[in-house]
Design a protein around this motif. Structure first.
Motif, PDB file in Angstrom:
ATOM      1  N   LYS A   3       0.812  -1.213   0.000  1.00 14.62           N
ATOM      2  CA  LYS A   3       0.000   0.000   0.000  1.00 14.62           C
ATOM      3  C   LYS A   3       0.846   1.264   0.000  1.00 14.62           C
ATOM      4  N   ASP A   4       2.163   1.123  -0.121  1.00 18.86           N
ATOM      5  CA  ASP A   4       3.026   2.293  -0.197  1.00 18.86           C
ATOM      6  C   ASP A   4       2.777   3.005  -1.521  1.00 18.86           C
ATOM      7  N   PRO A   5       2.509   4.294  -1.467  1.00 23.90           N
ATOM      8  CA  PRO A   5       2.288   5.021  -2.724  1.00 23.90           C
ATOM      9  C   PRO A   5       3.590   5.140  -3.510  1.00 23.90           C
ATOM     10  N   SER A   6       3.468   5.130  -4.806  1.00 22.62           N
ATOM     11  CA  SER A   6       4.659   5.302  -5.632  1.00 22.62           C
ATOM     12  C   SER A   6       4.473   6.524  -6.526  1.00 22.62           C
ATOM     13  N   VAL A   7       5.565   7.151  -6.827  1.00 28.39           N
ATOM     14  CA  VAL A   7       5.578   8.325  -7.686  1.00 28.39           C
ATOM     15  C   VAL A   7       6.652   8.103  -8.733  1.00 28.39           C
ATOM     16  N   SER A   8       6.306   8.346  -9.981  1.00 26.97           N
ATOM     17  CA  SER A   8       7.304   8.227 -11.050  1.00 26.97           C
ATOM     18  C   SER A   8       7.652   9.622 -11.560  1.00 26.97           C
ATOM     19  N   PHE A  99       5.432  19.535 -14.598  1.00 30.01           N
ATOM     20  CA  PHE A  99       4.029  19.141 -14.660  1.00 30.01           C
ATOM     21  C   PHE A  99       3.805  18.010 -13.674  1.00 30.01           C
ATOM     22  N   TRP A 100       2.596  17.934 -13.107  1.00 27.33           N
ATOM     23  CA  TRP A 100       2.284  16.864 -12.177  1.00 27.33           C
ATOM     24  C   TRP A 100       0.838  16.433 -12.359  1.00 27.33           C
ATOM     25  N   LYS A 101       0.627  15.126 -12.136  1.00 23.17           N
ATOM     26  CA  LYS A 101      -0.717  14.562 -12.251  1.00 23.17           C
ATOM     27  C   LYS A 101      -1.558  15.040 -11.075  1.00 23.17           C
ATOM     28  N   MET A 102      -2.603  15.769 -11.385  1.00 23.90           N
ATOM     29  CA  MET A 102      -3.434  16.366 -10.338  1.00 23.90           C
ATOM     30  C   MET A 102      -4.157  15.325  -9.491  1.00 23.90           C
ATOM     31  N   ASN A 103      -4.441  14.155 -10.046  1.00 23.16           N
ATOM     32  CA  ASN A 103      -5.150  13.146  -9.261  1.00 23.16           C
ATOM     33  C   ASN A 103      -4.216  12.376  -8.318  1.00 23.16           C
ATOM     34  N   GLU A 104      -2.908  12.548  -8.459  1.00 20.20           N
ATOM     35  CA  GLU A 104      -1.949  11.835  -7.618  1.00 20.20           C
ATOM     36  C   GLU A 104      -1.278  12.727  -6.577  1.00 20.20           C
ATOM     37  N   ILE A 105      -0.893  13.923  -6.982  1.00 24.08           N
ATOM     38  CA  ILE A 105      -0.120  14.800  -6.098  1.00 24.08           C
ATOM     39  C   ILE A 105      -0.593  16.247  -6.237  1.00 24.08           C
TER      40      ILE A 105
END
Length: 125
Positions: A3-8, A99-105
């Motif tokens: 369940k650890d969130p990941s960010v690419s 740029f960043w994904k608004m639904n993630e971060i």
């Protein structure tokens, strides 16, 4: 189940279109790298295929950020920011953009330094 969130994160130097046009003789080995017809569509295709959480781009012309990148990236679910360069002019036509994904971060804080854009993010709950 992890369940650890990941960010690419992906980073790319897209070559300032202004600088390219001013020094095309340096790119004789790659004569067909026009922004609108070649590089922009390929860049968007590549970025879409990666679907990264955070995208950092270097040598982004200010007008390309506003007119090309931001509208397309927004349609793909990203928000974005370009460095507000104090020497923004014809001799400094570009900066770094993120740029960043608004639904993630979400962006928590941003700072502009000499040639750097620093952004602090937090994961969305």
């Amino acid at each position: 189940l992890n369940k650890d969130p990941s960010v690419s994160i992906v980073s790319w130097n897209i070559l300032s279109d202004t600088w390219y046009k001013c020094s095309q003789d340096e790119y004789e080995h790659a004569p067909n790298i026009d922004w609108k017809t070649s590089r922009f569509p390929k860049l968007i295709e590549w970025l879409t295929s990666l679907s990264s959480s955070i995208i950092t781009l270097q040598e982004v012309d200010f007008d390309i950020f506003e007119n090309d990148l931001m509208p397309v990236m927004t349609s793909l679910g990203y928000d974005g920011l370009i460095q507000q360069h104090t020497k923004r002019s014809g001799s400094q036509p570009c900066a770094v953009a993120t740029f960043w994904k608004m639904n993630e971060i979400r962006m928590v804080q941003s700072s502009t330094f000499s040639r750097t854009l620093g952004i602090k993010f937090a994961l969305n709950s």
